[in-house]
Motif scaffolding. Structure first.
Motif, PDB file in Angstrom:
ATOM      1  N   TRP A   1       0.818  -1.213   0.000  1.00 47.71           N
ATOM      2  CA  TRP A   1       0.000   0.000   0.000  1.00 47.71           C
ATOM      3  C   TRP A   1       0.855   1.269   0.000  1.00 47.71           C
ATOM      4  O   TRP A   1       0.506   2.259  -0.638  1.00 47.71           O
ATOM      5  N   LYS A   2       1.954   1.227   0.687  1.00 48.34           N
ATOM      6  CA  LYS A   2       2.849   2.391   0.724  1.00 48.34           C
ATOM      7  C   LYS A   2       3.311   2.746  -0.689  1.00 48.34           C
ATOM      8  O   LYS A   2       3.319   3.920  -1.077  1.00 48.34           O
ATOM      9  N   TYR A   3       3.660   1.743  -1.472  1.00 49.68           N
ATOM     10  CA  TYR A   3       4.111   1.989  -2.837  1.00 49.68           C
ATOM     11  C   TYR A   3       2.986   2.512  -3.722  1.00 49.68           C
ATOM     12  O   TYR A   3       3.212   3.338  -4.602  1.00 49.68           O
ATOM     13  N   GLU A   4       1.766   2.023  -3.485  1.00 49.95           N
ATOM     14  CA  GLU A   4       0.617   2.538  -4.242  1.00 49.95           C
ATOM     15  C   GLU A   4       0.417   4.021  -3.947  1.00 49.95           C
ATOM     16  O   GLU A   4       0.203   4.829  -4.846  1.00 49.95           O
ATOM     17  N   LEU A   5       0.493   4.382  -2.676  1.00 48.25           N
ATOM     18  CA  LEU A   5       0.347   5.788  -2.299  1.00 48.25           C
ATOM     19  C   LEU A   5       1.491   6.636  -2.850  1.00 48.25           C
ATOM     20  O   LEU A   5       1.274   7.770  -3.288  1.00 48.25           O
ATOM     21  N   LEU A   6       2.689   6.084  -2.833  1.00 49.89           N
ATOM     22  CA  LEU A   6       3.838   6.799  -3.408  1.00 49.89           C
ATOM     23  C   LEU A   6       3.646   7.026  -4.909  1.00 49.89           C
ATOM     24  O   LEU A   6       3.973   8.098  -5.423  1.00 49.89           O
ATOM     25  N   ARG A   7       3.125   6.042  -5.604  1.00 49.02           N
ATOM     26  CA  ARG A   7       2.897   6.196  -7.037  1.00 49.02           C
ATOM     27  C   ARG A   7       1.905   7.328  -7.303  1.00 49.02           C
ATOM     28  O   ARG A   7       2.133   8.160  -8.174  1.00 49.02           O
ATOM     29  N   ILE A   8       0.829   7.363  -6.530  1.00 49.37           N
ATOM     30  CA  ILE A   8      -0.152   8.435  -6.707  1.00 49.37           C
ATOM     31  C   ILE A   8       0.478   9.783  -6.387  1.00 49.37           C
ATOM     32  O   ILE A   8       0.307  10.752  -7.130  1.00 49.37           O
ATOM     33  N   GLU A   9       1.215   9.853  -5.304  1.00 55.61           N
ATOM     34  CA  GLU A   9       1.838  11.127  -4.916  1.00 55.61           C
ATOM     35  C   GLU A   9       2.856  11.578  -5.960  1.00 55.61           C
ATOM     36  O   GLU A   9       2.926  12.767  -6.291  1.00 55.61           O
ATOM     37  N   ASN A  10       3.626  10.670  -6.492  1.00 56.08           N
ATOM     38  CA  ASN A  10       4.596  11.037  -7.533  1.00 56.08           C
ATOM     39  C   ASN A  10       3.884  11.547  -8.781  1.00 56.08           C
ATOM     40  O   ASN A  10       4.351  12.489  -9.426  1.00 56.08           O
ATOM     41  N   TYR A  11       2.750  10.945  -9.116  1.00 53.02           N
ATOM     42  CA  TYR A  11       1.976  11.426 -10.258  1.00 53.02           C
ATOM     43  C   TYR A  11       1.420  12.825  -9.976  1.00 53.02           C
ATOM     44  O   TYR A  11       1.471  13.703 -10.844  1.00 53.02           O
ATOM     45  N   GLN A  12       0.939  13.025  -8.763  1.00 55.53           N
ATOM     46  CA  GLN A  12       0.404  14.342  -8.392  1.00 55.53           C
ATOM     47  C   GLN A  12       1.514  15.416  -8.466  1.00 55.53           C
ATOM     48  O   GLN A  12       1.278  16.531  -8.928  1.00 55.53           O
ATOM     49  N   LYS A  13       2.696  15.061  -8.025  1.00 53.12           N
ATOM     50  CA  LYS A  13       3.827  15.996  -8.107  1.00 53.12           C
ATOM     51  C   LYS A  13       4.181  16.287  -9.563  1.00 53.12           C
ATOM     52  O   LYS A  13       4.512  17.425  -9.911  1.00 53.12           O
TER      53      LYS A  13
ATOM     54  N   ILE B   1      -0.355  21.741 -13.674  1.00 54.53           N
ATOM     55  CA  ILE B   1      -1.675  21.121 -13.732  1.00 54.53           C
ATOM     56  C   ILE B   1      -2.089  20.845 -12.293  1.00 54.53           C
ATOM     57  O   ILE B   1      -1.273  20.383 -11.496  1.00 54.53           O
ATOM     58  N   LYS B   2      -3.338  21.145 -11.987  1.00 58.06           N
ATOM     59  CA  LYS B   2      -3.779  20.939 -10.608  1.00 58.06           C
ATOM     60  C   LYS B   2      -3.806  19.448 -10.271  1.00 58.06           C
ATOM     61  O   LYS B   2      -3.975  18.598 -11.150  1.00 58.06           O
ATOM     62  N   ARG B   3      -3.607  19.170  -9.002  1.00 54.34           N
ATOM     63  CA  ARG B   3      -3.635  17.790  -8.518  1.00 54.34           C
ATOM     64  C   ARG B   3      -4.995  17.179  -8.821  1.00 54.34           C
ATOM     65  O   ARG B   3      -6.011  17.851  -8.781  1.00 54.34           O
ATOM     66  N   TRP B   4      -5.004  15.895  -9.131  1.00 51.20           N
ATOM     67  CA  TRP B   4      -6.242  15.214  -9.460  1.00 51.20           C
ATOM     68  C   TRP B   4      -7.040  14.883  -8.210  1.00 51.20           C
ATOM     69  O   TRP B   4      -6.489  14.504  -7.177  1.00 51.20           O
ATOM     70  N   SER B   5      -8.342  15.001  -8.354  1.00 52.93           N
ATOM     71  CA  SER B   5      -9.266  14.563  -7.318  1.00 52.93           C
ATOM     72  C   SER B   5      -9.655  13.119  -7.619  1.00 52.93           C
ATOM     73  O   SER B   5      -9.279  12.563  -8.665  1.00 52.93           O
ATOM     74  N   GLN B   6     -10.440  12.534  -6.751  1.00 48.20           N
ATOM     75  CA  GLN B   6     -10.931  11.186  -7.016  1.00 48.20           C
ATOM     76  C   GLN B   6     -11.725  11.163  -8.313  1.00 48.20           C
ATOM     77  O   GLN B   6     -11.576  10.241  -9.118  1.00 48.20           O
TER      78      GLN B   6
END
Length: 113
Positions: A70-82, A89-94
């Motif tokens: 799960w930590k890696y999944e969250l990191l992947r999302i955060e890296n994409y948001q960055k 581009i604004k950070r994505w919402s759900q």
């Protein structure tokens, strides 16, 4: 700090931003061990909701390429948001993720719907 106990460590960690959580977890060996994959799973549900993860898990694994924890999944999302932020581009919402998943070009459903 080890006097705090794992439950209190997790309670503190639950109230941190993801960036702060990562820094907190590496600040101390006891903290790092207290914040395990079960914690990150619960944290992921808290941040993104159960529906988000349910829909994410229904995506074709060839496209979504699930990670091992799960930590890696969250990191992947955060890296994409960055990445989005770096490109102004604004950070994505759900909802943004849901819309993307609905129109995932590589999804087999893309050509049948």
């Amino acid at each position: 700090m080890n006097v705090l106990g794992e439950d209190l460590i997790r309670l503190i960690a639950t109230n941190l931003s993801f960036k702060d959580l990562l820094n907190f977890s590496i600040s101390n060996h006891f903290f790092y061990n207290s914040i395990d994959d079960t914690f990150f799973k619960n944290y992921a549900y808290l941040i993104w909701s159960h529906l988000f993860w349910k829909l994410a898990s229904q995506r074709d694994i060839k496209v979504s390429r699930p990670l091992s924890c799960w930590k890696y999944e969250l990191l992947r999302i955060e890296n994409y948001q960055k990445f989005l932020e770096l490109n102004n581009i604004k950070r994505w919402s759900q909802k943004d993720f849901y819309n993307y998943w609905k129109f995932d070009y590589y999804s087999p459903n893309h050509f049948t719907n």
